[in-house]
Design an enzyme around this catalytic site. Structure first.
Site, PDB file in Angstrom:
ATOM      1  N   GLU A 260      -0.831   1.769  -5.142  1.00 39.61           N
ATOM      2  CA  GLU A 260      -0.589   3.207  -4.897  1.00 39.61           C
ATOM      3  C   GLU A 260      -1.657   4.065  -5.585  1.00 39.61           C
ATOM      4  O   GLU A 260      -1.458   5.254  -5.822  1.00 39.61           O
ATOM      5  CB  GLU A 260       0.852   3.624  -5.170  1.00 39.61           C
ATOM      6  CG  GLU A 260       1.365   3.531  -6.566  1.00 39.61           C
ATOM      7  CD  GLU A 260       0.807   4.604  -7.483  1.00 39.61           C
ATOM      8  OE1 GLU A 260      -0.106   4.259  -8.263  1.00 39.61           O
ATOM      9  OE2 GLU A 260       1.288   5.745  -7.460  1.00 39.61           O
ATOM     10  N   TRP A 261      -2.811   3.416  -5.848  1.00 38.61           N
ATOM     11  CA  TRP A 261      -4.058   4.086  -6.243  1.00 38.61           C
ATOM     12  C   TRP A 261      -3.975   4.808  -7.590  1.00 38.61           C
ATOM     13  O   TRP A 261      -4.787   5.695  -7.881  1.00 38.61           O
ATOM     14  CB  TRP A 261      -4.511   5.072  -5.148  1.00 38.61           C
ATOM     15  CG  TRP A 261      -4.374   4.517  -3.771  1.00 38.61           C
ATOM     16  CD1 TRP A 261      -4.821   3.289  -3.350  1.00 38.61           C
ATOM     17  CD2 TRP A 261      -3.727   5.127  -2.625  1.00 38.61           C
ATOM     18  NE1 TRP A 261      -4.505   3.111  -2.027  1.00 38.61           N
ATOM     19  CE2 TRP A 261      -3.850   4.218  -1.556  1.00 38.61           C
ATOM     20  CE3 TRP A 261      -3.089   6.349  -2.415  1.00 38.61           C
ATOM     21  CZ2 TRP A 261      -3.322   4.497  -0.283  1.00 38.61           C
ATOM     22  CZ3 TRP A 261      -2.577   6.627  -1.148  1.00 38.61           C
ATOM     23  CH2 TRP A 261      -2.694   5.706  -0.099  1.00 38.61           C
ATOM     24  N   GLY A 262      -2.946   4.488  -8.370  1.00 39.08           N
ATOM     25  CA  GLY A 262      -2.834   5.096  -9.692  1.00 39.08           C
ATOM     26  C   GLY A 262      -2.234   6.493  -9.678  1.00 39.08           C
ATOM     27  O   GLY A 262      -2.143   7.144 -10.720  1.00 39.08           O
TER      28      GLY A 262
ATOM     29  N   ASP B 263     -10.058   3.779  -3.481  1.00 39.84           N
ATOM     30  CA  ASP B 263     -10.782   2.591  -3.022  1.00 39.84           C
ATOM     31  C   ASP B 263     -12.202   2.482  -3.586  1.00 39.84           C
ATOM     32  O   ASP B 263     -12.917   3.469  -3.713  1.00 39.84           O
ATOM     33  CB  ASP B 263     -10.885   2.604  -1.492  1.00 39.84           C
ATOM     34  CG  ASP B 263      -9.553   2.277  -0.849  1.00 39.84           C
ATOM     35  OD1 ASP B 263      -8.545   2.148  -1.575  1.00 39.84           O
ATOM     36  OD2 ASP B 263      -9.525   2.148   0.385  1.00 39.84           O
TER      37      ASP B 263
ATOM     38  N   ASP C 169       0.830  -1.214   0.000  1.00 37.30           N
ATOM     39  CA  ASP C 169       0.000   0.000   0.000  1.00 37.30           C
ATOM     40  C   ASP C 169       0.863   1.262   0.000  1.00 37.30           C
ATOM     41  O   ASP C 169       2.097   1.195   0.014  1.00 37.30           O
ATOM     42  CB  ASP C 169      -0.935  -0.059   1.229  1.00 37.30           C
ATOM     43  CG  ASP C 169      -2.289   0.581   0.967  1.00 37.30           C
ATOM     44  OD1 ASP C 169      -2.405   1.402   0.048  1.00 37.30           O
ATOM     45  OD2 ASP C 169      -3.241   0.259   1.713  1.00 37.30           O
TER      46      ASP C 169
END
Ligand code: GLA
Length: 410
Positions: A183-185, A205, A150
């Site tokens: 890393e959520w893009g 998320d 994460d």
């Protein structure tokens, strides 16, 4: 003496190419499938839940349908020991992770774990920053098979450096561990991470809502349709061994049966990792039927590994195609309307297209495909004629178009 030094230097130089940093190849030739604790349980996890999930993955046939990874998300951590090695929370995981891994492996499943490139995880547990090689060694020793990594608490950390560092640490530890980047893009990992991870999150998320945005102080979570819209331009970056990850499934977490079917279908069409996120120990027969539909799973797991394409959007309907091996196609119409059931007629001749990502053509003008409806599991004629279709609100029709000669009666 000088001669020996020169020879040693030459040998070292010759060895450099084989010491090249790399990820473990061959671990995700099709999108990974499994279960993860976060969407349903968040931090409320313990070894009893994980063991129970392992049991049920076998009993319900999920394992045999391809869901082999059982992934523990955030909040399994205790403290680091005096040498800096991470330990499991002694209250929630009193038997330790090694014993849990042995149990999970004895069921024919693989165990995943979670950490973070920063100083702390998103749930406030110890992150791997400064302990990357040590953590990788610990995971390998425990028998871990999958790491979700994460991106909380990473101020002033470079994502390329951080994820490559953990990739190298995993590789050096020697146990093949699938590397899931989360890393959520933010830094567009699809442009740089092909040789770093096996999958990378493309968005923030997901939340258990079909079509909405959920605002929290300082961050936002997204419904399934919002996430789907963010994948449009990314399909050329996915392929065997390196997948776009639009986040884990919310099937069975409060969506309606239609929404569950649509969500699962779209994740299959876009070659997303199929990581379940519901309580498998308590699911309705309808949820079970969705996640265990082997013909839909086969669309997701097709060896060609091409992410599907939205080629037309009209009113609330979206038309999608996904090239499959042996010149077959998955064809899907998604009805995004909340209330309106839509009747329409498919004119295949309007859908002759060439897909430059896969270098495949639908060629409806020169080929006739048989149509198999993957949700009703019925043969529904072929593409030689127009086809009338009804799509319920927030639902899909999904066909497999194949060119195999028909057997049996017409
Ligand atoms: C982030 C990730 C989630 C989940 C949580 C755990 O928000 O994106 O998928 O892992 O952290 O804290």
């Amino acid at each position: 003496m000088r001669k020996i030094t020169v020879i040693t230097c030459l040998l070292a130089l010759l060895c450099i190419p084989s010491m090249k940093a790399q990820k473990f190849e061959g671990l995700a030739l099709t999108p990974p499938m499994g279960w993860n604790s976060w969407n349903k349980f968040a931090c409320n996890i313990d070894e009893t839940i994980i063991r129970g999930i392992a049991d049920v993955m076998v009993e319900t046939g999920l394992r045999d349908a391809g869901y082999i990874y059982l992934n523990i998300d955030d909040c399994w951590h205790g403290e680091r020991d005096s040498l800096g090695f991470i330990q499991a929370d002694p209250v929630k995981f009193p038997s330790g992770i090694k014993a849990l891994a042995d149990y999970v492996h004895s069921k024919g499943l693989k165990l995943g774990i979670y950490s973070d490139a920063g100083r702390k995880t998103c749930g406030g547990r110890p992150g791997s920053f400064g302990h990357e090689y040590q953590d990788a060694l610990q995971y390998a020793k425990w028998g871990i098979d999958y790491l979700k990594y994460d991106w909380c608490e990473t101020q002033n950390i470079n994502p390329i450096g951080a994820y490559n560092l953990m990739r190298d640490a995993l590789h050096a530890a020697g146990r093949p561990i699938l590397f899931s980047m989360c890393e959520w893009g933010n830094s567009k990992p699809w442009t740089w991470a092909k040789n770093t991870g096996h999958l990378w999150r493309t968005t923030g998320d997901i939340t258990n809502c079909f079509d909405c945005v959920s605002r929290h102080p300082g961050w936002v979570s997204w419904g399934t349709m919002q996430i789907l819209d963010m994948q449009d331009t990314l399909r050329k970056y996915a392929g065997p061994g390196h997948w776009n990850d639009p986040d884990m499934l919310e099937v069975g977490n409060g969506l309606t049966d239609n929404q569950n079917r649509a969500h699962f279908t779209m994740w299959s069409m876009i070659a997303a990792p199929l990581i379940l996120g519901n309580d498998l120990r308590n699911m309705t027969p309808a949820t079970k039927e969705v996640i265990l539909n082997k013909e839909v799973i086969a669309i997701n797991q097709d060896p060609l590994g091409v992410q599907g394409l939205k080629f037309l959007a009209a009113d609330s309907l979206e038309y999608w195609l996904k090239p499959l091996e042996n010149d077959e196609w998955a064809f899907c119409i998604l009805n995004r309307s909340k209330e309106t059931v839509i009747n329409t007629t498919i004119d295949w001749q309007k859908f002759n297209l060439y897909d430059d990502v896969s270098d495949k053509s639908t060629a409806f003008d020169s080929k006739v495909y048989n149509i198999r409806n993957l949700w009703t599991k019925k043969e529904e004629g072929n593409t030689a004629s127009l086809k009338k279709v009804t799509i319920p609100a927030q639902d899909v029709v999904l066909y497999r178009l194949n060119v195999k000669p028909k057997t049996g009666k017409k």
